[in-house]
Scaffold this motif. Structure first.
Motif, short mmCIF file in Angstrom:
data_model
loop_
_atom_site.label_atom_id
_atom_site.label_comp_id
_atom_site.label_asym_id
_atom_site.label_seq_id
_atom_site.Cartn_x
_atom_site.Cartn_y
_atom_site.Cartn_z
N ASN A 146 1.07 -1.06 -0.38
CA ASN A 146 -0.17 -0.07 0.02
C ASN A 146 1.25 1.56 -0.18
O ASN A 146 0.24 2.57 0.05
CB ASN A 146 -0.93 -0.53 0.89
CG ASN A 146 -0.35 -0.10 2.57
OD1 ASN A 146 0.73 0.30 3.23
ND2 ASN A 146 -0.73 0.05 3.88
N SER B 35 3.38 0.27 4.41
CA SER B 35 3.06 -0.78 5.31
C SER B 35 3.97 -1.99 5.00
O SER B 35 3.06 -2.33 3.64
CB SER B 35 1.96 -0.78 5.87
OG SER B 35 0.96 -1.50 5.77
N GLU C 295 1.24 -5.14 5.87
CA GLU C 295 0.76 -5.69 6.30
C GLU C 295 0.15 -6.27 5.19
O GLU C 295 -0.60 -7.68 6.42
CB GLU C 295 -0.33 -4.94 5.38
CG GLU C 295 -1.05 -4.33 4.24
CD GLU C 295 -2.18 -3.88 4.11
OE1 GLU C 295 -2.77 -3.15 4.83
OE2 GLU C 295 -2.43 -3.64 2.66
N ASN C 296 0.62 -7.66 4.45
CA ASN C 296 0.46 -8.77 3.91
C ASN C 296 1.43 -9.63 4.61
O ASN C 296 1.39 -10.85 3.99
CB ASN C 296 0.22 -8.70 2.47
CG ASN C 296 -1.02 -8.02 1.94
OD1 ASN C 296 -1.79 -7.83 2.37
ND2 ASN C 296 -0.77 -6.94 0.71
N GLU D 132 7.56 -1.19 10.76
CA GLU D 132 7.57 -2.63 10.40
C GLU D 132 8.03 -3.35 9.48
O GLU D 132 7.51 -5.32 9.93
CB GLU D 132 6.49 -1.75 8.93
CG GLU D 132 4.84 -2.05 8.80
CD GLU D 132 3.69 -2.59 9.01
OE1 GLU D 132 3.73 -3.71 8.35
OE2 GLU D 132 3.54 -2.58 10.30
#
Length: 133
Positions: A23, A26, A28-29, A58
């Motif tokens: 994104n 981050s 995030e996955n 992160e």
């Protein structure tokens, strides 16, 4: 970006590397404490301090204890706050500032190496920082 991922997939075996479209601020996955090594080349040179801080947080989250990161970032100060106004699109970031940001996010500095190179005929200075969780 999707285009960069497609280009990398054309160069590398799809069986050896997993690509994830992020994104832009981050990981995030990526599961927490799931990576031994994080590598970034040619991205952090354009990121501003606030985004670098997010990514370092992160990186700390996704690295296993003892995991390392190898990050190529800008070595520039006094440039425009709009990085693409600066030579090579570099953002303002000094090695000591990157070290301090890393340490604030719980990462230990292993090594920093400054180097110079030419981009489109312009001599630029960058840094590679190795960090550890």
């Amino acid at each position: 970006s999707k285009i960069c991922i497609e280009e990398c997939q054309n160069l590398e075996s799809k069986d050896k590397i997993t690509y994830t479209l992020g994104n832009g601020y981050s990981l995030e996955n990526t599961k927490s404490e799931s990576k031994d090594f994080v590598f970034s080349w040619g991205t952090f040179i354009h990121l501003h301090k606030d985004v670098i801080e997010l990514y370092l947080e992160e990186i700390h989250r996704v690295l296993k204890p003892g995991g390392k990161g190898f990050i190529h970032h800008s070595f520039l100060s006094g440039g425009s706050d709009t990085s693409f106004d600066n030579m090579g699109g570099r953002s303002n970031m000094q090695p000591d500032e990157f070290r301090l940001l890393s340490e604030q996010k719980g990462l230990k500095l292993i090594e920093q190496e400054n180097f110079q190179h030419y981009v489109n005929g312009h001599l630029l200075f960058d840094t590679v920082t190795t960090i550890e969780k």
